[in-house]
Enzyme design. Structure first.
Site, PDB file in Angstrom:
ATOM      1  N   GLU A 196      75.544  73.789  62.686  1.00 24.43           N
ATOM      2  CA  GLU A 196      76.604  72.977  62.091  1.00 24.43           C
ATOM      3  C   GLU A 196      76.176  72.463  60.709  1.00 24.43           C
ATOM      4  O   GLU A 196      76.166  71.248  60.444  1.00 24.43           O
ATOM      5  CB  GLU A 196      77.019  71.838  63.044  1.00 24.43           C
ATOM      6  CG  GLU A 196      77.621  72.390  64.326  1.00 24.43           C
ATOM      7  CD  GLU A 196      78.364  71.380  65.216  1.00 24.43           C
ATOM      8  OE1 GLU A 196      78.297  70.173  64.962  1.00 24.43           O
ATOM      9  OE2 GLU A 196      79.020  71.840  66.172  1.00 24.43           O
ATOM     10  N   GLU A 314      78.805  77.462  70.680  1.00 29.67           N
ATOM     11  CA  GLU A 314      79.108  76.217  71.411  1.00 29.67           C
ATOM     12  C   GLU A 314      80.580  76.236  71.780  1.00 29.67           C
ATOM     13  O   GLU A 314      81.440  76.360  70.905  1.00 29.67           O
ATOM     14  CB  GLU A 314      78.790  74.974  70.568  1.00 29.67           C
ATOM     15  CG  GLU A 314      77.299  74.743  70.404  1.00 29.67           C
ATOM     16  CD  GLU A 314      76.943  73.450  69.694  1.00 29.67           C
ATOM     17  OE1 GLU A 314      77.693  72.466  69.819  1.00 29.67           O
ATOM     18  OE2 GLU A 314      75.904  73.447  69.006  1.00 29.67           O
TER      19      GLU A 314
HETATM   20  O1  AHR Z   1      76.792  70.059  72.171  1.00 30.09           O
HETATM   21  C1  AHR Z   1      76.751  68.785  71.611  1.00 30.09           C
HETATM   22  C2  AHR Z   1      76.792  68.809  70.096  1.00 30.09           C
HETATM   23  O2  AHR Z   1      78.014  69.298  69.663  1.00 30.09           O
HETATM   24  C3  AHR Z   1      75.789  69.712  69.411  1.00 30.09           C
HETATM   25  O3  AHR Z   1      74.557  69.111  69.261  1.00 30.09           O
HETATM   26  C4  AHR Z   1      76.429  69.944  68.087  1.00 30.09           C
HETATM   27  O4  AHR Z   1      76.054  71.171  67.517  1.00 30.09           O
HETATM   28  C5  AHR Z   1      77.908  69.840  68.371  1.00 30.09           C
HETATM   29  O5  AHR Z   1      78.552  69.029  67.478  1.00 30.09           O
END
Ligand code: AHR
Length: 510
Positions: A196, A314
Site C-alpha cells: 500500500e 488483500e
Molecule cells: O489487513 C489489514 C491491513 O489492511 C493491512 O495491514 C493493510 O495493507 C491494509 O490496509
C-alpha cells in the site's frame, strides 16, 4: 396446533411458492472454449504481525504448553495443511513497511524490540522472524510470499534479505544465515515491493512509487516473482501508471487490495448484523468482478500477452472488532455472510484466471476474515475455512468458462446478482462446479447441461445454516460444517439444482 408451528408451516409454503414461481437459471458450461488453468496461488493466505495473528495464532513459542513445533502451533499447521494453502504472505500489510528483518534473526534474547505503530502500538519483540516464518512455511508445505520494506527500509536491506534467504554460494548474507543455523537457502520466489505504497507504505504518488519499484528491483536477482504494491480498489490510474512507467520485464505481478467494507468509519457488527448490512457488504464484495475486469483491461493495454499477474493480495470482509477486544487487533467473528462472501469472490477469481493468478485472503488466523480463530489452547475453523477447503479442488485445475444470466437478489429496491458459479476440470478428469446463492431469503434454481461431459456420477457438498448470522464458536465449534448435498437431480445429463438461500455448494462430477 401451536401458533409458532403454524407460522413455520405458512413460511415453508410461501418459500416453496416463491421457489416454484422463480424461473430456472440456465448455466452453460463452455467446454469448447480455450481456457486457462486456475492458478493454485489464488487460494493464498496472509499473516501479518497484527493482533493475535502471529503471536498466539501461529506462534506460541517453544516453551508453551500448547503442542507446537519450534514454537508453531501443531493444530494450526494441521488445519492449514488440510486446506492445501499454496502461499502465505508475511510480515504485512502495513507492518511490512516498518519491519527491519535483521531485527528478527539470531539469538532471540538479543533481538531488539520495535513499536508496532499501525496495530495497537504494542511492543513487537521480534521473537518470530525470518527463520521462524520460512521454517513454518516448510512445515505448512506452502510457498512464502515476503513483503519487503520500501516505506522505511532501504534498497540494501531488501537486497540483503533476498541474498540471506536465497543465496546458495558464499556471501556475507549466506554466511550470516549459516551462522544462524540454516545451511540451505529457502529459495523464496514471491517478493512484494512494499505494501500500500499509496498509504501506510509511504503515502507515495504512483509515479514516485514506480521509480522506487524500478530502483529496488534493480538490486534483486532475476527469476523472482516481483510484485508491485498495487491500487486500492478502483484506483485504475495507479495500475496504469505502474504499467506505463515500469519496464514489463521488471514486473512479475501488480497487486490490488479490496475489502468489503460498507463505511470505513462505521463498518457494522461482525455477528449481529441486519439484512441491510448483509446486502451492503455483499454489494461491496461483488464489486470485485468490476475491479478485476477493469484492472485487467488496463493491464491488457500494455501487456496484451497477459504475462504479468494481477495479484489481489488483500481481500475479505472487514467489520467492527469483537466487543472488549483491542480495536487495533482487528479481531472479528466469521459467519455465513463470510462464507457467501468467500465463495462468490473465489468464483470471480476462478473466472478471471487468465489474469488473476494470485490472491491472499486477509487474514489467516485471528484477524479480519480469518479461516482459523484461536483462544489460548482452543482452535476453531470458521465457515470461510470450510469454503476454502471445498474450493481447493479448483487449485491448478483447468477453468471451464460459464455463462448465465443471474437472477436478482433484491433488497430495499436495490438488486445484486444472486447466483455465482465457477467450474473446472482437474488433472484426473473430475469436473467441479461451485455455486453460491447470495440471496438472504430465496432459494434459486439452476440447470446445467453436463450431457457432453461423459459424466456418470455427481455428488455434492453444501455449507449452509439456518441463520445468516450463524457461526462457529469456542463452545459450539462445529455448528457450521460442510455436509453432503442432495438438492439436485440429474435428468438425462441436465443437472437441476436448488440452491438454498445464503449457501455455498461444490459439485463433483465424474
Ligand atoms: O489487513 C489489514 C491491513 O489492511 C493491512 O495491514 C493493510 O495493507 C491494509 O490496509
Amino acid at each position: 396446533m401451536k401458533k409458532s408451528f403454524l407460522i413455520a408451516i405458512l413460511f415453508a409454503i410461501c418459500n416453496q411458492l416463491t421457489f416454484a414461481q422463480k424461473e430456472t437459471t440456465i448455466v452453460t458450461l463452455k467446454t469448447d472454449q480455450k481456457a486457462p488453468i486456475i492458478n493454485k496461488h489464488i487460494y493464498g493466505h496472509f499473516a501479518e504481525h497484527l493482533g493475535r495473528s502471529i503471536y498466539g495464532g501461529f506462534f506460541v513459542g517453544d516453551t508453551s504448553k500448547i503442542p507446537n513445533t519450534n514454537g508453531v502451533r501443531n493444530d494450526v499447521v494441521k488445519a492449514l495443511k488440510e486446506l492445501k494453502i499454496p502461499n502465505l504472505r508475511w510480515p504485512g500489510g502495513c507492518f511490512a513497511d516498518t519491519y527491519h528483518w535483521k531485527d528478527g534473526i539470531g539469538p532471540k534474547e538479543n533481538r531488539p524490540t520495535i513499536v508496532n505503530q499501525w496495530w495497537g502500538g504494542v511492543t513487537e519483540d521480534n521473537s518470530f522472524g525470518t527463520h521462524d516464518f520460512l521454517n513454518m512455511c516448510e512445515l505448512l508445505e506452502t510457498e512464502p510470499y515476503i513483503s519487503g520494506n520500501v516505506g522505511s527500509g532501504s534498497v540494501q536491506e531488501l537486497s540483503d534479505w533476498v541474498q540471506y534467504t536465497n543465496f546458495t554460494g558464499k556471501s556475507p548474507m549466506s554466511d550470516l544465515r549459516k551462522q544462524n543455523g540454516r545451511t540451505e537457502p529457502w529459495k523464496v520466489k514471491f517478493w512484494g515491493i512494499g505494501n500500500e505504497a499509496w498509504g501506510c507504505g509511504g503515502n507515495m504518488k504512483p509515479e514516485y512509487y514506480a521509480g522506487e519499484y524500478r530502483k529496488y528491483t534493480t538490486f534483486m536477482p532475476d527469476g523472482l516473482t516481483r510484485i508491485a504494491s498495487g491500487a486500492s480498489s478502483d484506483d485504475y490510474k495507479w495500475t496504469e501508471t505502474l504499467l506505463k512507467d515500469i519496464p514489463l520485464k521488471m514486473l512479475g505481478g501488480v497487486a490490488i487490495h479490496h475489502y468489503a467494507v460498507i463505511d470505513w468509519n462505521k463498518k457494522g457488527a461482525d455477528v449481529d448484523f441486519t439484512e441491510d448490512l448483509y446486502f451492503k457488504t455483499m454489494k461491496e464484495a461483488l464489486k470485485m468482478e468490476e475491479l478485476v475486469t477493469k484492472h485487467s483491461a488496463v493491464m491488457d493495454k500494455y501487456d496484451a500477452d497477459k504475462k504479468i499477474d494481477l495479484v489481489v493480495d488483500e481481500w475479505g470482509g472487514w467489520y467492527d472488532v469483537q466487543k472488549d477486544t483491542n480495536p487495533g487487533f482487528l479481531y472479528q467473528q466469521n459467519t455465513m455472510r463470510d462464507a457467501v462472501l468467500a465463495g462468490a469472490t473465489l468464483n470471480i477469481f476462478n473466472n478471471h484466471a487468465d489474469r488473476v493468478r494470485m490472491a491472499n485472503l486477509a487474514q489467516c488466523v485471528n484477524v479480519l476474515q480469518a479461516v482459523i480463530l484461536t483462544d489460548k489452547a482452543k482452535m476453531i475453523l470458521t465457515p470461510t475455512y470450510h469454503v476454502m477447503k471445498m474450493y481447493s479442488v479448483h487449485q491448478d485445475a483447468k477453468l471451464i468458462p460459464v455463462s448465465f444470466n443471474s437472477p436478482l437478489y433484491t433488497f430495499n429496491g436495490e438488486s445484486l446478482p444472486a447466483v455465482s458459479v465457477s467450474a473446472s476440470k482437474d488433472k484426473n478428469g473430475l469436473v467441479h462446479i461451485s455455486l453460491v446463492n447470495v440471496d438472504a431469503k430465496n432459494k434459486n434454481k439452476v440447470e446445467i447441461d453436463i450431457s457432453n461431459l461423459g459424466i456418470k456420477n455427481v455428488s455434492g457438498t453444501i455449507l449452509t445454516s439456518s441463520k445468516l448470522q450463524d457461526h462457529n464458536s469456542f463452545d459450539v465449534p462445529n455448528k457450521i460444517v460442510p455436509v453432503a448435498f442432495k438438492g439436485f437431480e440429474n435428468k438425462k445429463g441436465k443437472l437441476e439444482i436448488a440452491i438454498p438461500p445464503f449457501s455455498v455448494i461444490t459439485l463433483e462430477a465424474k
